[in-house]
Scaffold this motif. Structure first.
Motif, short mmCIF file in Angstrom:
data_model
loop_
_atom_site.label_atom_id
_atom_site.label_comp_id
_atom_site.label_asym_id
_atom_site.label_seq_id
_atom_site.Cartn_x
_atom_site.Cartn_y
_atom_site.Cartn_z
N LYS A 168 35.84 34.83 31.07
CA LYS A 168 36.15 35.36 32.48
C LYS A 168 35.52 36.61 32.97
O LYS A 168 34.97 36.66 34.04
CB LYS A 168 37.66 35.69 32.53
CG LYS A 168 38.64 34.60 32.51
CD LYS A 168 40.15 34.83 32.69
CE LYS A 168 40.98 33.59 32.80
NZ LYS A 168 42.50 34.10 32.95
N LEU A 169 35.21 37.52 32.12
CA LEU A 169 34.28 38.73 32.10
C LEU A 169 32.73 38.09 32.77
O LEU A 169 32.34 38.83 33.65
CB LEU A 169 34.35 39.58 31.15
CG LEU A 169 35.74 40.52 31.08
CD1 LEU A 169 35.52 41.25 29.63
CD2 LEU A 169 35.72 41.49 32.08
N GLN A 170 32.65 37.47 31.94
CA GLN A 170 31.24 36.57 32.18
C GLN A 170 31.11 35.86 33.57
O GLN A 170 30.18 36.00 34.41
CB GLN A 170 30.47 35.87 31.16
CG GLN A 170 29.13 35.31 31.20
CD GLN A 170 28.25 36.28 31.26
OE1 GLN A 170 28.21 37.16 30.49
NE2 GLN A 170 27.23 36.12 32.08
N GLN A 171 31.97 35.30 33.92
CA GLN A 171 32.31 34.77 35.36
C GLN A 171 32.29 35.66 36.32
O GLN A 171 31.56 35.61 37.47
CB GLN A 171 33.41 33.79 35.42
CG GLN A 171 33.22 32.35 34.83
CD GLN A 171 34.41 31.52 34.42
OE1 GLN A 171 35.46 32.07 34.92
NE2 GLN A 171 34.44 30.38 33.91
N ALA A 172 32.92 36.84 36.13
CA ALA A 172 33.22 37.87 37.27
C ALA A 172 31.94 38.58 37.43
O ALA A 172 31.36 38.79 38.55
CB ALA A 172 34.49 38.78 36.79
N ALA A 173 31.21 38.71 36.21
CA ALA A 173 29.91 39.56 36.29
C ALA A 173 28.93 38.60 37.07
O ALA A 173 27.95 39.16 37.82
CB ALA A 173 29.37 39.69 34.68
N ASP A 174 28.96 37.13 36.74
CA ASP A 174 28.04 36.23 37.52
C ASP A 174 28.37 36.15 38.96
O ASP A 174 27.45 36.26 39.57
CB ASP A 174 28.09 34.85 36.74
CG ASP A 174 27.60 34.83 35.40
OD1 ASP A 174 26.82 35.64 35.05
OD2 ASP A 174 27.91 33.71 34.82
N GLU A 175 29.67 36.24 39.15
CA GLU A 175 29.92 36.21 40.81
C GLU A 175 29.65 37.41 41.20
O GLU A 175 29.03 37.35 42.47
CB GLU A 175 31.42 36.02 40.68
CG GLU A 175 32.11 35.96 42.14
CD GLU A 175 31.46 34.69 42.95
OE1 GLU A 175 31.40 34.83 44.13
OE2 GLU A 175 31.25 33.56 42.31
N GLU A 176 29.78 38.57 40.60
CA GLU A 176 29.36 39.85 41.34
C GLU A 176 27.61 39.84 41.38
O GLU A 176 27.13 40.25 42.46
CB GLU A 176 29.60 41.04 40.22
CG GLU A 176 28.98 42.34 40.90
CD GLU A 176 29.86 42.82 42.00
OE1 GLU A 176 29.40 43.80 42.76
OE2 GLU A 176 30.97 42.39 42.32
N LYS A 177 27.02 39.47 40.31
CA LYS A 177 25.55 39.23 40.51
C LYS A 177 25.06 38.13 41.86
O LYS A 177 24.15 38.53 42.51
CB LYS A 177 24.98 38.56 39.29
CG LYS A 177 23.61 38.86 39.13
CD LYS A 177 22.93 39.91 39.03
CE LYS A 177 21.24 39.64 38.70
NZ LYS A 177 20.97 41.19 38.65
N ARG A 178 25.96 37.05 41.83
CA ARG A 178 25.52 36.38 42.92
C ARG A 178 25.69 37.11 44.42
O ARG A 178 25.01 36.69 45.06
CB ARG A 178 26.47 35.09 42.72
CG ARG A 178 26.01 33.98 41.84
CD ARG A 178 26.54 32.48 41.95
NE ARG A 178 27.98 32.63 41.90
CZ ARG A 178 28.37 32.58 40.32
NH1 ARG A 178 27.32 32.14 39.72
NH2 ARG A 178 29.72 32.38 40.14
N ARG A 179 26.98 37.86 44.32
CA ARG A 179 27.48 38.21 45.62
C ARG A 179 26.12 39.47 45.94
O ARG A 179 25.74 39.62 47.22
CB ARG A 179 28.65 39.03 45.50
CG ARG A 179 29.14 39.70 46.80
CD ARG A 179 30.38 40.49 46.72
NE ARG A 179 30.42 41.50 45.76
CZ ARG A 179 30.00 42.66 45.97
NH1 ARG A 179 29.34 42.78 47.10
NH2 ARG A 179 29.87 43.67 45.08
N GLU A 180 25.86 40.21 45.03
CA GLU A 180 24.72 41.09 45.09
C GLU A 180 23.46 40.53 45.71
O GLU A 180 22.62 41.05 46.70
CB GLU A 180 24.43 42.05 43.83
CG GLU A 180 25.40 42.89 43.73
CD GLU A 180 25.19 43.75 42.21
OE1 GLU A 180 24.21 43.51 41.53
OE2 GLU A 180 26.15 44.37 41.72
#
Length: 192
Positions: free
Chosen positions: A114-126
């Motif tokens: 979940k942390l990795q998915q959140a980090a990936d989502e944050e990266k995609r958003r950025e």
């Protein structure tokens, strides 16, 4: 003891025990015959089957020791004997500890995922924000270039109109009143 080693130990015992009991039965029958020749051959068979059985027993004991599933007093339970209440409780406790450890490991893996998915989502958003900013800046550059080009075109057009306006007035040595009026108009008023 894991299932595979338990199954292999049980199969080995199932194969060796009937042969071992058969050999022991032949030894007893040879003693009743009283023949020294048959006694030595049966004794050899008995010794061979016992050594094979000992091999299986030592393999099972090693398997028990390597799995760490010996009972609390250090003696390993053989597959054929029933478990005592204490051993059963210990085995249940060990299973529960393993299940708790597995559940903890699964929960940690899920949390990490979940942390990795959140980090990936944050990266995609950025990345999406950066792409939007880059598109906006590119549009601004294009708009600024278009405005500059339009200004240049308007200035060029005005200069051409002015040149055409001024071309109406040609100064000569002898000019008519109409030509003089046109020249006054060209010099005093801007191009139309």
């Amino acid at each position: 003891m894991n299932k595979n080693s338990l199954i292999s130990a049980l199969i080995a015992l199932a194969v060796v025990l009937p042969a071992d009991s058969y050999a022991k039965g032949r030894i007893r029958s040879s003693h009743s015959h009283g023949s020294s020749e048959s006694h030595s051959s049966h004794a050899t068979e008995s010794h061979a089957s016992e050594s094979g059985s000992g091999f299986v027993r030592s393999a099972v004991a090693r398997s028990n020791r390597s799995d760490g599933n010996s009972s609390s007093d250090g003696a390993s339970a053989s597959p054929g004997t029933p478990l005592t209440a204490e051993e059963d409780a210990n085995l249940r406790r060990i299973r529960q500890e393993k299940e708790a450890a597995r559940a903890k490991r699964d929960a940690e893996a899920l949390a990490a995922r979940k942390l990795q998915q959140a980090a990936d989502e944050e990266k995609r958003r950025e990345l999406a924000e950066q792409a939007a900013i880059a598109r906006a800046e590119e549009q601004k550059r294009k708009d600024a270039a278009a405005v500059a080009k339009n200004r240049e075109l308007a200035l060029l057009e005005r200069q051409q109109r002015q040149a055409a306006w001024e071309a109406r007035c040609q100064i000569k040595a002898v000019m008519s009143d109409e030509e003089i009026a046109t020249c006054k108009e060209v010099w005093t008023t801007p191009a139309r």
